[in-house]
Design an enzyme around this catalytic site. Structure first.
Site, PDB file in Angstrom:
ATOM      1  N   GLY A 131       0.828  -1.193   0.000  1.00  0.00           N
ATOM      2  CA  GLY A 131       0.000   0.000   0.000  1.00  0.00           C
ATOM      3  C   GLY A 131       0.868   1.251   0.000  1.00  0.00           C
ATOM      4  O   GLY A 131       1.995   1.247  -0.483  1.00  0.00           O
ATOM      5  N   SER A 132       0.363   2.310   0.570  1.00  0.00           N
ATOM      6  CA  SER A 132       1.009   3.623   0.476  1.00  0.00           C
ATOM      7  C   SER A 132       2.374   3.697   1.139  1.00  0.00           C
ATOM      8  O   SER A 132       3.144   4.626   0.902  1.00  0.00           O
ATOM      9  CB  SER A 132       0.111   4.695   1.093  1.00  0.00           C
ATOM     10  OG  SER A 132      -1.111   4.714   0.405  1.00  0.00           O
ATOM     11  N   VAL A 133       2.701   2.721   1.997  1.00  0.00           N
ATOM     12  CA  VAL A 133       4.024   2.675   2.594  1.00  0.00           C
ATOM     13  C   VAL A 133       5.088   2.667   1.486  1.00  0.00           C
ATOM     14  O   VAL A 133       6.179   3.200   1.635  1.00  0.00           O
ATOM     15  CB  VAL A 133       4.123   1.404   3.487  1.00  0.00           C
ATOM     16  CG1 VAL A 133       5.549   1.057   3.806  1.00  0.00           C
ATOM     17  CG2 VAL A 133       3.305   1.601   4.751  1.00  0.00           C
TER      18      VAL A 133
END
Lengths: 600, 374
Positions: free
Chosen positions: A316-318
């Site tokens: 995800g956005s990590v």
């Protein structure tokens, strides 16, 4: 030939002398000591008893015992001596509550009883059982009890997912570890397995002369031949784990399904690693009852799996940390480059949405990370392309081993050739768009995310996560010490600080996504992630199975980083809402403990 | 070449003693292996039969041929040792077996005993000085011994290497070495041992040598063997437990009972009388061969016979000494008593050579000696 006459006389003399010695010795054995040996051959047995070495202990960084040993009374049988099998079976069956057929199998199906006469029937019998056995000792001299050391877990489930468990040695184990027998316990997973060679020690031997009733006897004729070698205990592992922190983190995560790892950003020491739910390793020590085992492996929550090292999730956005760093290092953007986010992004006839449907307006790299704007990274991905992104993904450690000292999964860092090879399909531009925000074919372990976070925190160095600080032999000698060799990952200082600056903003700016991770006195830096499990985000999520995974990865203190904390909550929902408060509690525990004594 | 008239001189005595020992060995093997079938027993009968045939055949061949071809035997034997290291089969830890058609396995290292005796005898025969010899005279014989021993150590078959060494040293000492030079040699060989140990041997070979020299390092192996063997022998008492009645043997407490520990079976089942009779036969056998040696008309046959006598002597002393617990346990058979095709054949070849020598009580003629220049 005359000068050889004397030599022949000498030769005959030597011949006579040596044969006389042989004759006298035979006379001594057969005539003088004959009666004694005859008695011996009639009644006596030599038992080769193996002394199993105690396994090395597993201690935390301050020497506190996480896995230690306790005494166990083990019941053995000498199969060749058994004279009344049926009576023996019914007696043992009642004593041990083991089926007679099973007992028979244990007595006769051993594959390692040639060298030693004894066969292990039951480990760790109770004191009551021992008392009953002793009272019937004379009826069953072919049954005996030896004391050995077995694993004890004073903190129960603590660390079970990385410590691993011990179990029965299999035939293939015996080929690799010659010193072991089929009765020994061997490390089956985790550190118990990786460090088997250090932990196992080497066995001793004891020869006992016993009469037909199993009583030990002593006599002069064979005294010199009887030998004894004490076992060498296994070596102790000194871990990098902090027991108090581990206890605190396990408590924090106990109500979730997920993973937390706390790591020293400078040298890769793992201070705490928790995978929830976990299991109790002590059930393996006696040999698992088949029911327990089935329950463990069929459990839908996979308690045996270490989610930190073997759990694969879309980041995800990590992952925007990777995309951002790649764009900066490739000079595709600078800190002033701005894109407009209307809440969605159009590629051909396909629409990619930003998580914020109203849009972020004009966004630069800092704001894009702080507010986790998807559109900014969609735009960036089309400039740098998948192969460049892949290069930085590798540099950050994705799709490869972190080098940790327990089993781990590599995950997937996709590129064109990967897709061609694995799926036999061409790469589409839309695939790059998905990868840029940590979705699509990407899969990573929480440990890989923690390693990446550490690299940002320590100014761009690759570190190797590890559990074992040193190995100390039973004699107190240091056999192994971890040596830190950090290398640059290949991303410039100035870009690393842009990213870490933005990560400070994520937690501390008004519109950051992880305000809930803020600490009072210490500045925290981090990045949230909300990983879609299924691509159908338009469908209203009702089933928990399709809920997003919540990520939060962080380091602190932001100005001089010490530790990285990575949190993953399976199907937890939004990273900012679910994962970041957990990270906050973990950080609090760390700094509270740190103020009591130095964890460095 | 083969002279049938020689049969008038046939060495009945030596042949008879050998035959008795072989028969004792076969009967004993029957008892020792009845629990695992009669295959070993039958094989040994086959080996002894073939061997005795070779013995008679060899006794009819003029031994000067041995002198003529001693170098050839030696070189062929060395080549076989090299071959066995490359394509040999590993049985119980030593790569010392050559497969003949996959059915029969032979050990070239056993034959080395004969080859080395012949080559050393040839060396001393060719040398017309009467000794004692100095260090520089010994360089050649040492080199001749060293090559096969090294090849056997690499296998590693340390028992055989050890016995080849003992036989060679016996011959060299018999030929005579100057006292001061002897002392020097003992010291020098100790010093030379160190680099050999460090550079040429692999770890597992070192371990084998270590446990060969100090069996207490393997308490469950050789220590256990030593106790069980002593119990077997001691419990035999004066007249033994009777044929096939030995409890140590039949209940299989005694290890290696048809090979290295076969003598213990005799001692257990036939008692002191049987054991004493057996070693008495070996005593007479060796004495007989020494007698043949002392009556030899030329140096070659004298050294050959002496070498063969020392082969039987060392095998008997070490094997019996081992089973009665005065020597460490090392894998060395008792000739004719322990099961083993190669060892039995080699021993019977040796007997045949001695018989051939005894049957020709004339000196080699000058024309025979000219073979040396070949």
């Amino acid at each position: 030939m005359e000068n050889y006459t004397r030599k022949f006389l000498v030769s005959v003399f030597i011949l006579f002398l040596f044969f006389s010695i042989l004759g006298i010795r035979i006379w001594y054995l057969q005539i003088l000591k004959g009666d004694e040996f005859e008695k011996f051959s009639r009644n006596n047995r030599i038992r080769n008893i193996r002394i199993a070495p105690p396994r090395g202990r597993i201690l935390d960084r301050n020497g506190k015992g996480i896995v230690i040993n306790r005494s166990s009374f083990d019941l053995y049988v000498v199969p060749s001596d058994i004279k009344n099998l049926d009576t023996l079976l019914s007696f043992l069956s009642q004593l041990l509550l083991i089926d007679e057929q099973e007992l028979k199998r244990r007595i006769y199906s051993s594959y390692d009883s040639q060298k030693f006469n004894q066969v292990l029937i039951a480990r760790d019998i109770t004191r009551d059982q021992l008392a009953i056995l002793e009272s019937r000792r004379d009826s069953f001299p072919w049954v005996f009890v030896e004391v050995s050391k077995i694993r004890e877990y004073p903190y129960g489930k603590l660390g079970a997912n990385f410590i691993g468990y011990v179990g029965k040695t299999t035939k293939s184990d015996l080929k690799e570890y010659r010193d072991l027998t089929g009765f020994d316990l061997i490390g089956k997973s985790g550190l118990e397995k990786s460090y088997q060679n250090y932990l196992q020690g080497s066995p001793g031997y004891l020869q006992k002369v016993t009469d037909a009733f199993g009583r030990e006897i002593k006599s002069s004729v064979y005294k010199t031949d009887i030998s004894l070698k004490q076992s060498d205990p296994g070596s102790d592992l000194i871990l990098t784990i902090d027991l108090d922190l581990q206890l605190a983190v396990e408590k924090i995560l106990s109500e979730y399904t997920g993973a937390v790892v706390v790591m020293n950003v400078h040298n890769g020491e793992i201070l705490s690693m928790v995978s929830s739910p976990s299991y109790d390793p002590s059930i393996f020590v006696k040999g698992v009852e088949s029911g327990d085992w089935k329950k463990l492996i069929s459990d839908k929550n996979y308690p045996l799996m270490n989610r930190v090292t073997r759990g694969l999730y879309p980041p995800g956005s990590v992952y925007k940390i990777v995309t951002g760093a790649a764009a900066l290092e490739e000079r595709a953007i600078d800190t002033n480059t701005r894109f407009y986010c209307p809440g969605h992004y159009r590629l051909g006839n396909k629409i990619f949405r930003c998580w914020k449907s109203s849009g972020h307006g004009w966004v630069n790299i800092h704001k894009a990370i702080v507010e986790s704007c998807d559109v900014f990274f969609y735009e960036v991905s089309q400039i740098i392309g998948i192969e460049k992104l892949y290069k930085y993904s590798k540099l950050m450690g994705y799709g490869a081993a972190t080098g940790i000292d327990i089993a781990e999964k590599y995950g997937i860092s996709p590129n064109k050739s990967w897709k061609k090879k694995r799926l036999n399909k061409p790469w589409y531009k839309g695939d790059t768009v998905n990868v840029a925000i940590g979705q699509g074919y990407l899969s990573v372990t929480p440990l890989q995310v923690a390693v990446m976070t550490s690299s940002i925190a320590n100014g761009g160095y690759k570190i190797t996560p590890h559990f074992v600080k040193e190995v100390i032999s039973s004699k107190g000698q240091q056999l192994y010490k971890y040596k830190n060799n950090k290398k640059r990952i290949g991303i410039g200082d100035e870009y690393i600080s842009v990213i870490s600056g933005a990560m400070v903003g994520v937690v501390n700016q008004q519109n950051g996504t992880a305000k809930r991770a803020r600490l009072e006195n210490i500045e925290v830096a981090g990045k949230t992630g909300t990983a879609q499990v299924v691509a159908l985000d338009s469908i209203k999520i009702k089933n928990k199975k399709y809920e997003h995974h919540a990520w939060f990865t962080s380091f602190a203190p932001a100005n001089s980083p010490e530790i990285a904390v990575t949190v993953l909550v399976e199907h937890g929902g939004k990273g900012g809402a679910v994962a970041s408060p957990i990270a906050k509690r973990v950080l609090e525990s760390y700094f509270k403990l740190d103020s009591q004594y130095s964890l460095q | 070449m083969i002279n049938i008239r020689l049969l008038r001189n046939f060495d009945v005595g030596l042949f008879f003693i050998t035959l008795i020992i072989c028969v004792i060995g076969i009967i004993n093997l029957y008892s020792a292996t009845i629990n695992i079938g009669t295959e070993v027993f039958k094989k040994q009968i086959l080996w002894v039969s073939i061997g005795l045939f070779i013995t008679i055949l060899l006794s009819l061949i003029n031994y000067r041929l041995l002198l003529r071809y001693a170098s050839h035997f030696y070189i062929i034997n060395i080549l076989l040792l090299v071959v066995v290291l490359i394509v040999g089969r590993e049985i119980s830890g030593a790569k010392s077996w050559l497969s003949l058609g996959g059915i029969i396995y032979v050990q070239p290292s056993e034959l080395v005993k004969i080859s080395v005796i012949l080559i050393l005898a040839k060396f001393y025969h060719d040398d017309f000085s009467a000794g004692p010899f100095g260090v520089f005279d010994l360089v050649k014989p040492f080199a001749l011994i060293f090559i096969p021993i090294l090849l056997i150590v690499i296998q590693p078959d340390l028992g055989t290497a050890f016995i080849v060494g003992l036989i060679s040293i016996s011959i060299i000492l018999f030929a005579g070495v100057k006292t001061k030079h002897l002392i020097f040699l003992v010291i020098a060989s100790c010093v030379l041992f160190v680099p050999l140990w460090g550079h040429f041997l692999k770890d597992y070979q070192k371990v084998r040598i270590m446990s060969f020299m100090d069996p207490s390092q393997d308490p469950l192996g050789s220590g256990y063997h030593a106790i069980q063997s002593k119990i077997a022998i001691g419990s035999g008492k004066l007249s033994g437990k009777g044929f096939m009645q030995g409890t140590q043997t039949q209940l299989r407490f005694l290890p290696e009972q048809h090979t290295d520990f076969a003598f213990s079976v005799i001692a257990e089942e036939w008692g002191f009388l049987g054991a004493f009779f057996t070693i008495l036969l070996f005593f007479i056998l060796i004495l007989w061969i020494l007698d043949t040696s002392s009556r030899s008309k030329d140096k070659f046959s004298m050294f050959v016979c002496f070498g063969i006598a020392s082969m039987f002597f060392w095998h008997t002393v070490i094997n019996v000494g081992m089973v009665i617990g005065i020597f460490p346990v090392m894998g060395l058979p008792l000739l004719f008593i322990s099961y083993g095709g190669s060892a039995t054949l080699t021993s019977l070849i040796a007997i045949g050579i001695v018989m051939g020598i005894r049957m020709r009580k004339f000196r080699l003629s000058e024309s025979d000696l000219s073979f040396n220049k070949y």
